[in-house]
Write an enzyme that holds these catalytic residues in place. Structure first.
Site, mmCIF file in Angstrom:
data_model
loop_
_atom_site.group_PDB
_atom_site.id
_atom_site.type_symbol
_atom_site.label_atom_id
_atom_site.label_comp_id
_atom_site.label_asym_id
_atom_site.label_seq_id
_atom_site.Cartn_x
_atom_site.Cartn_y
_atom_site.Cartn_z
ATOM 1 N N LYS A 75 63.983 40.692 59.204
ATOM 2 C CA LYS A 75 64.211 40.408 57.522
ATOM 3 C C LYS A 75 65.498 40.664 57.172
ATOM 4 O O LYS A 75 66.014 41.602 57.725
ATOM 5 C CB LYS A 75 63.151 41.223 56.740
ATOM 6 N N GLY A 179 47.382 33.780 41.255
ATOM 7 C CA GLY A 179 48.826 33.187 41.276
ATOM 8 C C GLY A 179 48.869 31.957 41.467
ATOM 9 O O GLY A 179 48.569 31.162 42.734
#
Length: 354
Positions: A75, A179
């Site tokens: 990441k 969402g």
């Protein structure tokens, strides 16, 4: 900082152009080069950005391993403090700084869009390294990975439905999607086409009109988890499943792409105690990474990459079968499957660069 020693390599650098903190965390390269998106967001401190990178890179290791990909987990984070105003020039400078850092890994860390970044930002990164994925198609990339992510979630939903209800079809079932962004919207379209009763929810009130125009139901965000449903699809922020929300869940099956849905691994036990089947988020949400890596790193065509995404259904079935036969949670079953792959390929040497 002891958490960092679980990772193979962590690099923290101040960008020479932007002056902003840059973080690249590589959790594992046991299966191959580490992959993980570039996150650009505000934090209370750069240390919070580091914690985010450490946590998310570990999740990427397990996502890739369970999906059968020959890649590890990483990441990158551009950490803005809460008072930083990011002008267009400074944003570009920060991306150039990160591109320079990614290039220094010589392919052993590869990135793509994440929160705060998109396909156009990958164009900037690709000036420094070829290992920036999801650039727009006119730049040779696959663009937004929302569609394959949604396709993978639909495959996971069918497998979960077969496990819980005895039938993979979602026709006639009530599905709440919490969402209603690009991925949640794609899931809604697919479910509606199958004949499901789709109900959506989003903190962005402007999306309600679109949902109603498409014939979907609407539920307010604070009621989405507790509203009666057959299936709940968390498709927004993480941390939605915790000691307070689990007792209120009404759906017997929870499958969705939102990252880090559990606030703690013990929540998986609480779900199991209530008889709720939860498909681990990093299994259900792997469609994007499977498709992008298949296309941009392994030279698969569109149809062949799509078939690999459909294979997420088989992965979910395997995870749930292992959980049922061994008496563990689906989270533990997925972790065991991943750890077996990682163990066969060795662990690598841990190091940190601060």
């Amino acid at each position: 900082m002891s958490q960092a020693f679980a990772h193979e390599e962590v690099v923290i650098r101040r960008g020479r152009r932007s002056g902003l903190p840059l973080i690249v965390a590589i959790h594992s390269r046991a299966l191959g080069p580490a992959v993980g998106g570039c996150r650009l967001r505000h934090y209370d401190s750069w240390q919070d950005g580091l914690a985010d990178a450490l946590r998310l890179s570990e999740a990427m290791t397990y996502k890739a391993a369970v999906a059968g990909l020959d890649f590890g987990g990483g990441k990158s984070v551009i950490a803005l403090d809460k008072d930083t105003e990011l002008t267009a020039d400074r944003r570009r400078s920060a991306l150039e700084d990160l591109g320079e850092l990614i290039a220094s890994f010589d392919g052993s860390y590869r990135t793509g869009p994440d929160i705060g970044t998109g396909p156009q930002d990958m164009v900037v990164l690709k000036r420094f390294s070829p290992y920036a994925y999801c650039t727009p198609e006119e730049h040779g990339g696959t663009g937004n990975s929302g569609a394959p992510t949604a396709a993978g979630v639909l495959a996971a939903l069918r497998a979960g439905a077969r496990h819980v209800f005895g039938d993979a079809s979602c026709a006639g079932r009530t599905v709440i999607i919490s969402g209603y962004g690009s991925v949640g919207g794609g899931v809604a379209v697919g479910l509606a086409a199958e004949g499901a009763h789709v109900v959506v929810s989003d903190v962005e009130r402007s999306r309600k009109d679109d949902a109603l125009a498409r014939g979907y139901g609407w539920v307010e965000p604070d009621e989405a988890l507790s509203a009666p449903a057959d299936i709940l699809v968390p498709a927004a922020v993480g941390g939605v499943l915790n000691d307070e929300t689990v007792p209120r869940l009404a759906a017997p099956l929870v499958v969705g792409p939102a990252n880090n849905q559990l606030t703690d691994e013990s929540v998986a036990d609480a779900l199991a105690e209530r008889g709720i089947v939860w498909v681990p988020d990093y299994v259900a949400g792997a469609g994007g990474i499977v498709y992008v890596l298949s296309r941009e790193s392994e030279d698969y065509g569109h149809e062949a990459a799509g078939k690999r995404v459909e294979g997420i259904g088989d992965t979910v079935s395997h995870v749930l079968d292992v959980a049922r036969s061994t008496g563990v949670t689906p989270l533990r079953a997925a972790r065991q499957i991943a750890e077996r792959r990682l163990a066969v390929n060795g662990g690598g040497d841990a190091k940190a660069s601060w």
